[in-house]
Motif scaffolding. Structure first.
Motif, PDB file in Angstrom:
ATOM      1  N   THR A   1      -9.197  -3.406  10.026  1.00 33.41           N
ATOM      2  CA  THR A   1      -8.287  -3.305   8.894  1.00 33.41           C
ATOM      3  C   THR A   1      -8.982  -2.531   7.783  1.00 33.41           C
ATOM      4  OG1 THR A   1      -9.044  -5.394   7.926  1.00 33.41           O
ATOM      5  CG2 THR A   1      -7.132  -5.507   9.397  1.00 33.41           C
TER       6      THR A   1
ATOM      7  N   VAL B   1      -6.203   5.186   5.086  1.00 36.63           N
ATOM      8  CA  VAL B   1      -6.756   4.144   5.956  1.00 36.63           C
ATOM      9  C   VAL B   1      -6.649   4.576   7.416  1.00 36.63           C
ATOM     10  CG1 VAL B   1      -6.446   1.776   6.788  1.00 36.63           C
ATOM     11  CG2 VAL B   1      -6.425   2.256   4.323  1.00 36.63           C
TER      12      VAL B   1
ATOM     13  N   GLY C   1      -2.134   5.745   0.620  1.00 29.03           N
ATOM     14  CA  GLY C   1      -3.117   4.739   1.004  1.00 29.03           C
ATOM     15  C   GLY C   1      -3.093   4.470   2.494  1.00 29.03           C
ATOM     16  N   GLU C   2      -1.889   4.354   3.052  1.00 25.49           N
ATOM     17  CA  GLU C   2      -1.749   4.115   4.491  1.00 25.49           C
ATOM     18  C   GLU C   2      -2.316   5.278   5.296  1.00 25.49           C
ATOM     19  OE1 GLU C   2       2.332   3.247   5.358  1.00 25.49           O
ATOM     20  OE2 GLU C   2       2.343   1.505   4.041  1.00 25.49           O
TER      21      GLU C   2
ATOM     22  N   THR D   1      -8.712  -1.140   3.473  1.00 25.64           N
ATOM     23  CA  THR D   1      -8.176  -1.289   2.124  1.00 25.64           C
ATOM     24  C   THR D   1      -8.655  -0.114   1.284  1.00 25.64           C
ATOM     25  OG1 THR D   1      -8.295  -3.693   2.311  1.00 25.64           O
ATOM     26  CG2 THR D   1      -8.128  -2.791   0.091  1.00 25.64           C
TER      27      THR D   1
ATOM     28  N   VAL E   1     -12.361   3.991   0.794  1.00 22.99           N
ATOM     29  CA  VAL E   1     -11.702   3.071   1.728  1.00 22.99           C
ATOM     30  C   VAL E   1     -12.757   2.146   2.324  1.00 22.99           C
ATOM     31  CG1 VAL E   1     -10.478   2.877   3.934  1.00 22.99           C
ATOM     32  CG2 VAL E   1      -9.795   4.625   2.288  1.00 22.99           C
ATOM     33  N   HIS E   2     -12.414   0.851   2.383  1.00 21.84           N
ATOM     34  CA  HIS E   2     -13.281  -0.164   2.982  1.00 21.84           C
ATOM     35  C   HIS E   2     -12.648  -0.636   4.286  1.00 21.84           C
ATOM     36  CE1 HIS E   2     -14.877  -4.524   2.923  1.00 21.84           C
ATOM     37  NE2 HIS E   2     -15.775  -3.747   3.475  1.00 21.84           N
TER      38      HIS E   2
ATOM     39  N   MET F   1       0.845  -1.173   0.000  1.00 22.27           N
ATOM     40  CA  MET F   1       0.000   0.000   0.000  1.00 22.27           C
ATOM     41  C   MET F   1       0.892   1.237   0.000  1.00 22.27           C
ATOM     42  SD  MET F   1      -2.960   1.177   2.739  1.00 22.27           S
ATOM     43  CE  MET F   1      -3.508  -0.475   2.921  1.00 22.27           C
TER      44      MET F   1
ATOM     45  N   LEU G   1      -9.945   0.987  -1.975  1.00 20.90           N
ATOM     46  CA  LEU G   1     -10.553   0.334  -3.132  1.00 20.90           C
ATOM     47  C   LEU G   1     -10.313   1.127  -4.414  1.00 20.90           C
ATOM     48  CD1 LEU G   1     -13.986  -0.756  -1.623  1.00 20.90           C
ATOM     49  CD2 LEU G   1     -11.907  -2.131  -1.880  1.00 20.90           C
TER      50      LEU G   1
END
Length: 127
Positions: A77, A9, A5-6, A79, A86-87, A1, A81
């Motif tokens: 957690t 999240v 992205g990190e 992810t 973000v999921h 990631m 997408l």
């Protein structure tokens, strides 16, 4: 990631955790900031909620009182997408009841930030 992205999240997890606190559930102003205008939830009861019904109900639902049962989240957690989506998946315990949860967060612009677009809670039966 990626680093972006990190950080996305991490920011979404922080916002999800804020919604699980008594302060986040009892403050309409905070909930309005965190729930997307098109928010939909399928609750653990199977009920479908939209943004207005959730905003009205949150302050009186379990988990909203400082002196009552509170949510304990685990195994969270996330992810990315797609850009701006973000999921999250996680579990909660509330007053002895365990649920598996899934949230989709979206970021339409930097002004409003990340907002919960969709949430689903599924009760976990006693073993």
């Amino acid at each position: 990631m990626s680093v972006d992205g990190e950080s996305s999240v991490a920011e979404v997890i922080e916002r999800e955790l804020r919604l699980l606190t008594p302060a986040g559930r009892s403050s309409r102003a905070l909930a309005e900031q965190l729930l997307d205008p098109e928010f939909v939830e399928v609750g653990s009861s199977g009920r479908r909620w939209d943004r207005p019904s959730m905003l009205a109900a949150l302050p009186v639902m379990q988990g909203a009182a400082d002196d009552g049962p509170q949510y304990v989240a685990s195994e969270m957690t996330g992810t990315v997408l797609a850009p701006g989506i973000v999921h999250l998946t996680f579990e909660t315990m509330l007053d002895g009841r365990r649920s598996r949860r899934s949230s989709i967060w979206r970021k339409l612009d930097d002004e409003s930030g990340w907002r919960m677009y969709y949430h689903q809670a599924t009760p976990v039966p006693d073993a």
